[in-house]
Design a protein around this motif. Structure first.
Motif, mmCIF file in Angstrom:
data_model
loop_
_atom_site.group_PDB
_atom_site.id
_atom_site.type_symbol
_atom_site.label_atom_id
_atom_site.label_comp_id
_atom_site.label_asym_id
_atom_site.label_seq_id
_atom_site.Cartn_x
_atom_site.Cartn_y
_atom_site.Cartn_z
ATOM 1 N N LEU A 43 0.814 -1.219 0.000
ATOM 2 C CA LEU A 43 0.000 0.000 0.000
ATOM 3 C C LEU A 43 0.845 1.265 0.000
ATOM 4 O O LEU A 43 0.319 2.357 -0.198
ATOM 5 C CB LEU A 43 -0.976 0.002 1.183
ATOM 6 N N THR A 44 2.134 1.133 0.195
ATOM 7 C CA THR A 44 3.035 2.275 0.090
ATOM 8 C C THR A 44 3.394 2.530 -1.370
ATOM 9 O O THR A 44 3.454 3.676 -1.811
ATOM 10 C CB THR A 44 4.327 2.015 0.897
ATOM 11 N N ASP A 45 3.599 1.465 -2.132
ATOM 12 C CA ASP A 45 4.056 1.579 -3.518
ATOM 13 C C ASP A 45 2.931 1.551 -4.546
ATOM 14 O O ASP A 45 3.183 1.735 -5.739
ATOM 15 C CB ASP A 45 5.017 0.433 -3.854
ATOM 16 N N HIS A 46 1.712 1.276 -4.114
ATOM 17 C CA HIS A 46 0.597 1.096 -5.053
ATOM 18 C C HIS A 46 -0.611 1.934 -4.669
ATOM 19 O O HIS A 46 -0.841 2.201 -3.496
ATOM 20 C CB HIS A 46 0.159 -0.368 -5.071
ATOM 21 N N ASP A 47 -1.387 2.285 -5.672
ATOM 22 C CA ASP A 47 -2.722 2.825 -5.449
ATOM 23 C C ASP A 47 -3.655 1.628 -5.470
ATOM 24 O O ASP A 47 -3.545 0.761 -6.340
ATOM 25 C CB ASP A 47 -3.116 3.800 -6.566
ATOM 26 N N ALA A 48 -4.566 1.557 -4.516
ATOM 27 C CA ALA A 48 -5.411 0.377 -4.394
ATOM 28 C C ALA A 48 -6.883 0.742 -4.400
ATOM 29 O O ALA A 48 -7.283 1.795 -3.906
ATOM 30 C CB ALA A 48 -5.077 -0.370 -3.112
ATOM 31 N N HIS A 49 -7.648 -0.149 -4.956
ATOM 32 C CA HIS A 49 -9.110 -0.110 -4.866
ATOM 33 C C HIS A 49 -9.493 -1.422 -4.202
ATOM 34 O O HIS A 49 -9.305 -2.489 -4.788
ATOM 35 C CB HIS A 49 -9.748 0.007 -6.253
ATOM 36 N N ILE A 50 -9.963 -1.335 -2.962
ATOM 37 C CA ILE A 50 -10.342 -2.520 -2.208
ATOM 38 C C ILE A 50 -11.858 -2.520 -2.092
ATOM 39 O O ILE A 50 -12.449 -1.579 -1.566
ATOM 40 C CB ILE A 50 -9.694 -2.521 -0.808
ATOM 41 N N ALA A 51 -12.472 -3.571 -2.629
ATOM 42 C CA ALA A 51 -13.929 -3.639 -2.666
ATOM 43 C C ALA A 51 -14.427 -4.884 -1.942
ATOM 44 O O ALA A 51 -14.308 -5.992 -2.472
ATOM 45 C CB ALA A 51 -14.415 -3.643 -4.112
ATOM 46 N N PRO A 52 -14.970 -4.719 -0.731
ATOM 47 C CA PRO A 52 -15.561 -5.873 -0.047
ATOM 48 C C PRO A 52 -16.804 -6.346 -0.805
ATOM 49 O O PRO A 52 -17.618 -5.531 -1.250
ATOM 50 C CB PRO A 52 -15.952 -5.324 1.323
ATOM 51 N N VAL A 53 -16.922 -7.638 -0.972
ATOM 52 C CA VAL A 53 -18.074 -8.207 -1.672
ATOM 53 C C VAL A 53 -18.649 -9.347 -0.851
ATOM 54 O O VAL A 53 -17.980 -9.914 0.009
ATOM 55 C CB VAL A 53 -17.708 -8.710 -3.092
ATOM 56 N N VAL A 54 -19.905 -9.686 -1.128
ATOM 57 C CA VAL A 54 -20.566 -10.841 -0.532
ATOM 58 C C VAL A 54 -21.170 -11.657 -1.659
ATOM 59 O O VAL A 54 -21.388 -11.152 -2.767
ATOM 60 C CB VAL A 54 -21.658 -10.433 0.485
ATOM 61 N N SER A 55 -21.480 -12.907 -1.380
ATOM 62 C CA SER A 55 -22.109 -13.760 -2.392
ATOM 63 C C SER A 55 -23.544 -13.289 -2.636
ATOM 64 O O SER A 55 -24.124 -12.572 -1.807
ATOM 65 C CB SER A 55 -22.109 -15.216 -1.929
ATOM 66 N N PHE A 56 -24.119 -13.720 -3.742
ATOM 67 C CA PHE A 56 -25.521 -13.385 -4.015
ATOM 68 C C PHE A 56 -26.417 -13.916 -2.903
ATOM 69 O O PHE A 56 -27.362 -13.249 -2.484
ATOM 70 C CB PHE A 56 -25.967 -13.958 -5.370
ATOM 71 N N GLY A 57 -26.117 -15.109 -2.412
ATOM 72 C CA GLY A 57 -26.907 -15.685 -1.327
ATOM 73 C C GLY A 57 -26.874 -14.843 -0.078
ATOM 74 O O GLY A 57 -27.903 -14.625 0.580
ATOM 75 N N GLU A 58 -25.694 -14.360 0.299
ATOM 76 C CA GLU A 58 -25.581 -13.510 1.476
ATOM 77 C C GLU A 58 -26.334 -12.192 1.282
ATOM 78 O O GLU A 58 -27.000 -11.706 2.197
ATOM 79 C CB GLU A 58 -24.113 -13.217 1.779
ATOM 80 N N ALA A 59 -26.258 -11.633 0.095
ATOM 81 C CA ALA A 59 -26.966 -10.385 -0.199
ATOM 82 C C ALA A 59 -28.470 -10.595 -0.141
ATOM 83 O O ALA A 59 -29.212 -9.770 0.408
ATOM 84 C CB ALA A 59 -26.547 -9.845 -1.556
#
Length: 90
Positions: free
Chosen positions: A69-85
């Motif tokens: 995370l020091t050397d990179h730009d990050a996009h962190i996207a938490p996801v859930v399964s369709f069932g959990e949603a």
């Protein structure tokens, strides 16, 4: 995660740091409570992709923490399964 050409881990001045992180990746994931389902790189685009499973965002941040995370730009996207949603809306 995306990095500039200057921060590319394939550059000679970054090889040691990259090697150490890659060699310790499984141990760092275990310590952070993260399961690695996939780790990919697109060298032409200077981009890394991870498919991770964790009980907390903190675990993911710890795993990806310095130097990634020091050397990179990050996009962190938490996801859930369709069932959990589906269960969440019922």
């Amino acid at each position: 995660m995306e990095h500039s050409t200057e921060n590319c881990w394939a550059r000679e001045e970054n090889e040691e740091k990259a090697g150490e992180w890659i060699d310790g990746m499984a141990e760092k994931a275990e310590e952070a409570g993260v399961e690695i389902h996939g780790a990919y790189v697109c060298p032409n685009e200077h981009t890394f992709y991870f498919v991770l499973e964790a009980d907390s965002f903190e675990g993911v941040s710890t795993f990806l923490g310095p130097p990634l995370l020091t050397d990179h730009d990050a996009h962190i996207a938490p996801v859930v399964s369709f069932g959990e949603a589906e269960r969440a809306v019922r």
